[in-house]
Design an enzyme around this catalytic site. Structure first.
Site, PDB file in Angstrom:
ATOM      1  N   GLU A  74       0.818  -1.208   0.000  1.00 31.46           N
ATOM      2  CA  GLU A  74       0.000   0.000   0.000  1.00 31.46           C
ATOM      3  C   GLU A  74       0.861   1.272   0.000  1.00 31.46           C
ATOM      4  O   GLU A  74       1.777   1.413   0.816  1.00 31.46           O
ATOM      5  CB  GLU A  74      -0.935  -0.030   1.221  1.00 31.46           C
ATOM      6  N   THR A 131      -5.674   1.538  -5.611  1.00 31.33           N
ATOM      7  CA  THR A 131      -5.308   0.123  -5.420  1.00 31.33           C
ATOM      8  C   THR A 131      -5.984  -0.769  -6.458  1.00 31.33           C
ATOM      9  O   THR A 131      -5.358  -1.657  -7.035  1.00 31.33           O
ATOM     10  CB  THR A 131      -5.732  -0.379  -4.026  1.00 31.33           C
ATOM     11  N   HIS A 158      -1.649   3.226   4.702  1.00 30.80           N
ATOM     12  CA  HIS A 158      -2.617   3.986   3.909  1.00 30.80           C
ATOM     13  C   HIS A 158      -2.784   5.353   4.552  1.00 30.80           C
ATOM     14  O   HIS A 158      -2.746   5.476   5.772  1.00 30.80           O
ATOM     15  CB  HIS A 158      -3.959   3.240   3.889  1.00 30.80           C
ATOM     16  N   ASP A 200       1.644  -0.069  -4.815  1.00 28.18           N
ATOM     17  CA  ASP A 200       0.439   0.022  -5.648  1.00 28.18           C
ATOM     18  C   ASP A 200       0.268   1.388  -6.319  1.00 28.18           C
ATOM     19  O   ASP A 200      -0.210   1.486  -7.441  1.00 28.18           O
ATOM     20  CB  ASP A 200      -0.826  -0.402  -4.883  1.00 28.18           C
ATOM     21  N   HIS A 201       0.680   2.477  -5.618  1.00 29.69           N
ATOM     22  CA  HIS A 201       0.539   3.837  -6.181  1.00 29.69           C
ATOM     23  C   HIS A 201       1.235   4.785  -5.233  1.00 29.69           C
ATOM     24  O   HIS A 201       1.739   4.354  -4.186  1.00 29.69           O
ATOM     25  CB  HIS A 201      -0.933   4.218  -6.350  1.00 29.69           C
TER      26      HIS A 201
HETATM   27  C1  GP9 Z   1      -8.947  -0.654   0.338  1.00 28.87           C
HETATM   28  C2  GP9 Z   1      -7.517  -0.528   0.033  1.00 28.87           C
HETATM   29  C3  GP9 Z   1      -7.117   0.894  -0.161  1.00 28.87           C
HETATM   30  O1  GP9 Z   1      -9.437  -1.932   0.358  1.00 28.87           O
HETATM   31  O2  GP9 Z   1      -7.162  -1.349  -1.008  1.00 28.87           O
HETATM   32  O3  GP9 Z   1      -7.558   1.424  -1.342  1.00 28.87           O
HETATM   33  P1  GP9 Z   1      -6.949   2.783  -1.931  1.00 28.87           P
HETATM   34  O4  GP9 Z   1      -7.618   3.910  -1.224  1.00 28.87           O
HETATM   35  O5  GP9 Z   1      -5.484   2.782  -1.677  1.00 28.87           O
HETATM   36  O6  GP9 Z   1      -7.259   2.738  -3.365  1.00 28.87           O
HETATM   37 MN    MN Z   2      -3.766   1.644  -2.212  1.00 28.25          MN
END
Ligand code: GP9
Ligand code: MN
Length: 634
Positions: A254, A298, A413, A472-473
């Protein structure tokens, strides 16, 4: 006689209040919506009102009192039925109804048999407002007079309705920014805009994609297919199949950006474990690897990994196109005898994963209900990464092998909150609280990854697996440029911003002994062909836009969803062209050929998704099913 004593519009007011209050009670009694603060409670209370006012308000256009009353009764009945259908659906799926689900008959296979058992007498309650209106009309004899409503009154009524809608949307925007543009979770949508508005919104999104789909006849695939075939990269013979038959464990890290790797923060190493992997003999570490996600964050990265297609420019493809035909990596691995699954301790409707995973042929989703979240094991968005990994490895131990498990972490996150005992390094000291906490939170995730490797070894799953990890980003947006420039000791130009979109990418193949740092410019779209080739699975017929990073034919050209791109020599960001080595702005002419290809390639990807073109493609033979398409859409 008594009829006269009730003021005009009594029945309308009664209907509005009864349906409103009933809806609010149903929210609390039938759905498990977590309300965290007073503001959310207020939003929940007012959110049914705008739609109720609107739909009942249409009765103000009817002159005949009988028609008017009948209209009100029918509307109350339909609204009750919709709410009730959602409540029954929720009993089974802990989710709200979305239009595609009504057309996915497999869902109703489950539902049909036991539906009767879960309908109770007390469900009559869902129709309380209908009963109240009918009683008022019949026994209390509240009727409507034939009085003609002045247009000015009507106008005022609908202005009030609109004002309430905007108040609702405004409060929701404060509570959940970008809710409608990103539409990340049905529960959150219902919580914020209300169940009735949610259905309208769903209808809008679904019909938009439906219309584009209906216009496509498959002939578009000829050009797309030619492009894909001419850009295909042959697998590297030495690497093809080196991990054949092994379990595949993919970790979505994340919000992890590459700038923390092999870097320190005020003398503290931020990612000691990942740093050790960059030197590890069994690990390929890609240091010029970019995320390519859009608003779907994500979920977009998941889409890239599974399909090697670009996510969409607006909205999250997980939400807008979960009804499409896809040929995912999971589908390929299912055919190789893999047990394919995703592990992520969040509610299953988040990012519409429950729906999309079906479209991606993922066999099982271990969502939050597969985990035991003990007191102290949750922070920020939910379950902490360390217990999540620990329980995930226990679950893996029970899986048939080989398996493909994709694990999505959650702790790192935004807003990067951590319990004190998990803060392994001090915060940073900039003007951005977000960046200050980010380092600590990344440090925690790094620790969690270390425990994951230990757990896998302990459970005997390590040696026969291949572990792929990617950020992921971004985690730190451009709003924190000032703090970032303090940390990095340089100004954050559009060129730097583009380079900050690098995320770490690791391929760890236990006992392979050939690990190294790879500086090739690559992106998330390349993950799928790379993995499949390592597992010895051919992708020559796949409709994919990425290429195997180990292939000699892999091109150093990464396209961003916003139309920017990076090559080994150039960076194109904010409509300016930069020299990748120096960061100097150069003549746009140098970038032009790649700008054109960027538009072309994103366009092809969008065409595939918007036209649902993979339904016209036979993956086994590589044939285009265009004749069949023409039969369908003459
Ligand atoms: C939520 C998690 C976070 O299930 O994958 O999502 P994001 O806000 O990073 O897209
Ligand atoms: Mn994410």
């Amino acid at each position: 006689m008594r009829k006269k004593s009730w003021p005009t519009h009594s029945i309308l007011v009664l209907a509005i209040v009864a349906t409103w209050i009933k809806t609010y009670i149903v929210y609390h009694t039938s759905f498990d919506m977590k309300i965290e603060n007073i503001m959310q409670q207020v939003i929940l209370f007012i959110n049914p009102l705008s739609f109720i006012l609107f739909i009942y308000g249409i009765s103000l256009f009817f002159k005949n009192p009988k028609v008017k009353n009948r209209y009100i009764v029918i509307v109350s009945f339909i609204l009750s039925a919709v709410l009730y259908a959602n409540a029954v659906f929720y009993r089974f799926f802990t989710d709200f109804i979305t239009l595609p689900v009504l057309f996915q008959t497999s869902n109703f296979g489950d539902l049909g048999t036991s539906a009767a058992e879960s309908i109770y007498w007390s469900d009559i309650f869902y129709f309380t407002d209908v009963a109240i209106i009918i009683i008022a009309l019949k026994w209390l004899k509240i009727g409507e007079t034939t009085s003609v409503i002045k247009p000015a009154v009507r106008r005022a009524y609908f202005v009030l309705t609109a004002a309430i809608l905007f108040l609702n949307l405004g409060l929701s925007e404060i509570e959940r920014p970008q809710l409608l543009t990103r539409s990340f979770d049905r529960e959150m949508l219902v919580k914020n805009i209300g169940s009735y508005n949610y259905h309208l919104y769903d209808l809008y999104i679904q019909s938009k994609s439906h219309a584009q789909r209906a216009l496509a006849d498959g002939s578009e695939l000829v050009e797309v297919n030619n492009y894909v075939r001419s850009n295909q990269a042959e697998p590297n013979e030495e690497m093809f199949g080196v991990a054949k038959g092994r379990n595949l464990i993919v970790i979505s890290m994340e919000s992890l950006q590459n700038f923390v790797i092999n870097n320190d923060m005020n003398g503290h190493e931020v990612t000691p474990f990942l740093n050790s992997l960059t030197q590890d003999k069994d690990t390929y570490y890609f240091s010029n690897f970019y995320h390519q996600t859009g608003l779907g964050k994500t979920s977009d990265s998941e889409f890239l990994v599974e399909n090697s297609l670009y996510p969409l420019g607006g909205g999250a493809v997980f939400f807008t196109h979960s009804g499409n035909k896809f040929h995912s990596m999971s589908e390929s691995l299912n055919e190789q005898g893999y047990f394919t699954n995703v592990m992520h301790p969040n509610n299953k409707s988040f990012w519409n994963r429950d729906m999309m995973y079906q479209a991606l042929s993922i066999q099982k989703y271990y969502d939050v209900n597969s985990y035991v979240v003990n007191e102290g094991d949750a922070v920020n968005w939910g379950m902490k990464d360390i217990p999540f990994f620990e329980q995930s490895v226990s679950l893996m131990k029970e899986m048939p092998q080989p398996f493909y498990s994709r694990l999505i972490t959650l702790t790192n996150h935004y807003p990067f909150d951590l319990d004190e005992e998990d803060q392994l390094i001090p915060p940073y000291d900039s003007n951005s609280r977000t960046l200050n906490k980010y380092f600590q939170s990344v440090r925690y995730m790094d620790e969690a990854l270390k425990t994951l490797f230990d757990d896998l070894k302990e459970q005997g799953l390590y040696d026969n697996s291949i572990i792929v990890m990617y950020g992921d980003h971004y985690g730190i947006s451009e709003n924190h440029n000032k703090a970032m420039s303090q940390y990095l000791g340089k100004e954050i130009t559009p060129y730097e911003s583009a380079k900050l979109q690098r995320v770490p990418f690791f391929i760890h193949i236990p006992n392979s002994g050939k690990g190294e740092e790879i500086t090739e410019t690559a992106g998330q779209i390349d993950i799928r062909p790379t993995i499949l080739h390592l597992l010895g699975v051919e992708t020559a017929k796949d409709m994919q836009l990425g290429a195997d990073v180990f292939s000699n034919e892999h091109e150093e050209f990464v396209i961003f969803r916003n139309g920017g791109f990076v090559t080994d020599k150039l960076v194109f960001a904010n409509n300016a062209c930069y020299d990748n080595a120096t960061g100097e702005e150069i003549d746009i002419e140098s970038c032009q050929p790649y700008i054109d290809r960027t538009t072309q390639e994103l366009g092809y990807s969008d065409q595939i998704i918007n036209g649902d073109l993979l339904r016209f493609y036979d993956l086994k033979t590589g044939n285009l099913l265009i004749d069949q398409a023409e039969k369908k859409n003459p």
